[in-house]
Design a protein around this motif. Sequence first.
Motif, PDB file in Angstrom:
ATOM      1  N   ALA A 151     -60.321 -25.390   7.648  1.00  0.00           N
ATOM      2  CA  ALA A 151     -59.088 -25.900   7.923  1.00  0.00           C
ATOM      3  C   ALA A 151     -58.528 -25.937   6.430  1.00  0.00           C
ATOM      4  CB  ALA A 151     -59.117 -27.312   8.519  1.00  0.00           C
ATOM      5  N   PHE A 174     -57.352 -28.631  14.589  1.00  0.00           N
ATOM      6  CA  PHE A 174     -58.432 -27.776  13.722  1.00  0.00           C
ATOM      7  C   PHE A 174     -59.345 -28.344  12.734  1.00  0.00           C
ATOM      8  CE2 PHE A 174     -54.396 -25.155  14.425  1.00  0.00           C
ATOM      9  CZ  PHE A 174     -54.877 -24.167  15.541  1.00  0.00           C
ATOM     10  N   MET A 176     -52.705 -20.850  14.780  1.00  0.00           N
ATOM     11  CA  MET A 176     -53.351 -21.430  13.405  1.00  0.00           C
ATOM     12  C   MET A 176     -52.531 -20.946  12.329  1.00  0.00           C
ATOM     13  SD  MET A 176     -57.526 -21.156  13.959  1.00  0.00           S
ATOM     14  CE  MET A 176     -57.975 -21.807  12.520  1.00  0.00           C
ATOM     15  N   ILE A 184     -59.278 -16.633  12.835  1.00  0.00           N
ATOM     16  CA  ILE A 184     -57.795 -17.226  12.643  1.00  0.00           C
ATOM     17  C   ILE A 184     -56.942 -16.501  13.722  1.00  0.00           C
ATOM     18  CG2 ILE A 184     -56.138 -17.828  11.184  1.00  0.00           C
ATOM     19  CD1 ILE A 184     -58.049 -17.485   8.836  1.00  0.00           C
ATOM     20  N   THR A 239     -50.341 -23.963  10.394  1.00  0.00           N
ATOM     21  CA  THR A 239     -50.621 -24.275   8.952  1.00  0.00           C
ATOM     22  C   THR A 239     -49.611 -23.760   8.084  1.00  0.00           C
ATOM     23  OG1 THR A 239     -52.518 -24.092   7.301  1.00  0.00           O
ATOM     24  CG2 THR A 239     -51.773 -22.049   8.314  1.00  0.00           C
TER      25      THR A 239
END
Length: 293
Positions: free
Chosen positions: A205, A199, A138, A134, A142
């Motif tokens: 994900a 992603f 990311m 990760i 996220t």
Amino acid sequence: MNAKVKITNRAGASFPVRRMNFDFDAVPEYWMNGSAGLTHFMTALSALFPAGEMFFIDSVRAVRQHPAIKNNEVLQKEISAFIGQEAMHTQEHEGFNASAQKYGHDVETLDKATGRVIQGVRKVFARIGKPVGITQEMVDLTATTALEHFTATIASQLLVNKHIQELMADETMKNMWLWHAIEENEHKAVAYDVFEGVFGKGFKAYALRTGSLVGAMVTLFFVQSYFVARLLKEDKQLNFAALKDIYTYGYSPSKGIITGMGKEMLMYFKPGFHPNDIDTHGLLKTWKAYLGL
């Protein structure tokens, strides 16, 4: 509306960028129904936005040229409009925060604290996630996706909860929050679409986005609650009456803005969820007409 509205850049997106210019000079100190508790609850929320909105912008910009999405013209136009709207939100909340500062409420310190929390938490989660592949990008994207779901959901509550609308006694502040709520729902799917485009939709994900929502909500609850308590204490208003107002406004079963968010927040955990599964088109049409947007 106590603001000059100018649509500066549609960029071919499905929603416009509106340049607002609210005048906060005449906003009273306790603008929300004359209640210190309610006003400081909303001021604490506003203190999160300047640094938070810039984090959203930076997170999306960081992956904008990713090969998976850089040639997606539709999504690129949405990203441009998303950045434009978030920049306007930053500007207007900075304006309100400055007006609260004039009454002696130290929102500037809370704004700086928000920035430190964001930078600290994002780096911690990146270190935790590094062994399983990760990346910082990311983590940032996220988290943005999760927090955008939160802002869109609380925004919907502002638009449907008549009790809350009635408490917003000052017209400038009411219109500012309603405008912000409209735009949060207009661009609610952009960060999510960027995340999925970059992603994918696999288990990794899904685990990342749902885990991020839990982490983001825990962090947000403690930070915003601390901000409220600090504002009340510094204002010598940390008392039963203020806390009762906050409970009724935020957490009571029948009227609370936070409790009212439960169903939509939980939808985020559904595999295959997409923000547009929650249809707010009719709601936005009504409120855009009301505000003259």
